[in-house]
Scaffold this motif. Structure first.
Motif, PDB file in Angstrom:
ATOM      1  N   PHE A  84       0.779  -1.088   0.187  1.00  0.00           N
ATOM      2  CA  PHE A  84       0.019  -0.015   0.004  1.00  0.00           C
ATOM      3  C   PHE A  84       0.926   1.290   0.001  1.00  0.00           C
ATOM      4  CE2 PHE A  84      -2.878  -3.167   2.114  1.00  0.00           C
ATOM      5  CZ  PHE A  84      -3.895  -3.086   0.945  1.00  0.00           C
ATOM      6  N   MET A  85       0.475   2.245  -0.950  1.00  0.00           N
ATOM      7  CA  MET A  85       1.167   3.585  -0.959  1.00  0.00           C
ATOM      8  C   MET A  85       0.378   4.692  -0.275  1.00  0.00           C
ATOM      9  SD  MET A  85       3.781   2.772  -2.111  1.00  0.00           S
ATOM     10  CE  MET A  85       4.864   2.550  -3.494  1.00  0.00           C
ATOM     11  N   PRO A  86       0.816   5.436   0.455  1.00  0.00           N
ATOM     12  CA  PRO A  86       2.240   6.129   0.488  1.00  0.00           C
ATOM     13  C   PRO A  86       3.026   5.332   1.579  1.00  0.00           C
ATOM     14  CG  PRO A  86       1.058   7.589   1.322  1.00  0.00           C
ATOM     15  CD  PRO A  86       0.065   6.534   0.891  1.00  0.00           C
ATOM     16  N   SER A  87       2.376   4.596   2.613  1.00  0.00           N
ATOM     17  CA  SER A  87       2.965   3.985   3.975  1.00  0.00           C
ATOM     18  C   SER A  87       3.858   2.781   3.569  1.00  0.00           C
ATOM     19  CB  SER A  87       1.913   3.575   4.596  1.00  0.00           C
ATOM     20  OG  SER A  87       1.263   2.237   4.131  1.00  0.00           O
ATOM     21  N   ARG A  88       3.908   2.254   2.049  1.00  0.00           N
ATOM     22  CA  ARG A  88       4.633   1.240   1.688  1.00  0.00           C
ATOM     23  C   ARG A  88       4.488  -0.087   2.702  1.00  0.00           C
ATOM     24  NH1 ARG A  88       7.651   1.932  -2.469  1.00  0.00           N
ATOM     25  NH2 ARG A  88       9.135   0.454  -2.096  1.00  0.00           N
ATOM     26  N   GLU A  89       3.194  -0.325   3.320  1.00  0.00           N
ATOM     27  CA  GLU A  89       3.026  -1.056   4.283  1.00  0.00           C
ATOM     28  C   GLU A  89       2.462  -2.536   3.223  1.00  0.00           C
ATOM     29  OE1 GLU A  89      -0.337  -2.744   7.554  1.00  0.00           O
ATOM     30  OE2 GLU A  89       0.560  -0.582   7.422  1.00  0.00           O
TER      31      GLU A  89
END
Length: 130
Positions: A106-111
């Motif tokens: 998931f962006m923007p958290s990059r999780e």
């Protein structure tokens, strides 16, 4: 030698335009492959998979646990149309005991998220024997 120079002089602008069109396309394909490789073989996904398997078997990766190891099948890694990556994980070195995941970043958290988990019947039987 003279013909070669004339050829280059004549076709130089076309070669530049072709390079400007093809270059970014090749760069994008390579960048996507590198991102998939970093996602699949990164530490964050390893932590997520460890967590998933310890939820399934609380003694996983210990001598008294049913799940001793897992490995990502390199031939089964593929990009999905919606942007995730489909992976297949074999458990305890048994190709029939597999769990398939859709991994999404998931962006923007990059999780990283594990979704659409499909467990083979052999994997379920392995856990039942626990």
């Amino acid at each position: 030698m003279k013909k070669c120079k004339q050829f280059i002089k004549k076709w130089y602008p076309f070669l530049i335009v072709i390079g400007m069109i093809v270059g970014p396309i090749i760069y994008h394909v390579v960048a996507v492959q590198v991102e998939i490789h970093n996602l699949v073989y990164g530490q964050e996904l390893k932590d997520k998979l460890d967590s998933y398997f310890t939820q399934k078997d609380e003694h996983a990766f210990t001598p008294e646990g049913t799940i001793q190891s897992y490995a990502i099948n390199q031939k089964a890694v593929e990009r999905t149309p919606m942007g995730g990556v489909r992976i297949s994980v074999s458990v305890n070195g048994d190709e029939s005991a597999q769990v398939r995941f859709i991994v999404t970043r998931f962006m923007p958290s990059r999780e990283i998220s594990l979704g659409a988990i499909v467990e083979s019947q052999e994997f379920k039987d392995l856990l039942e024997g626990n």
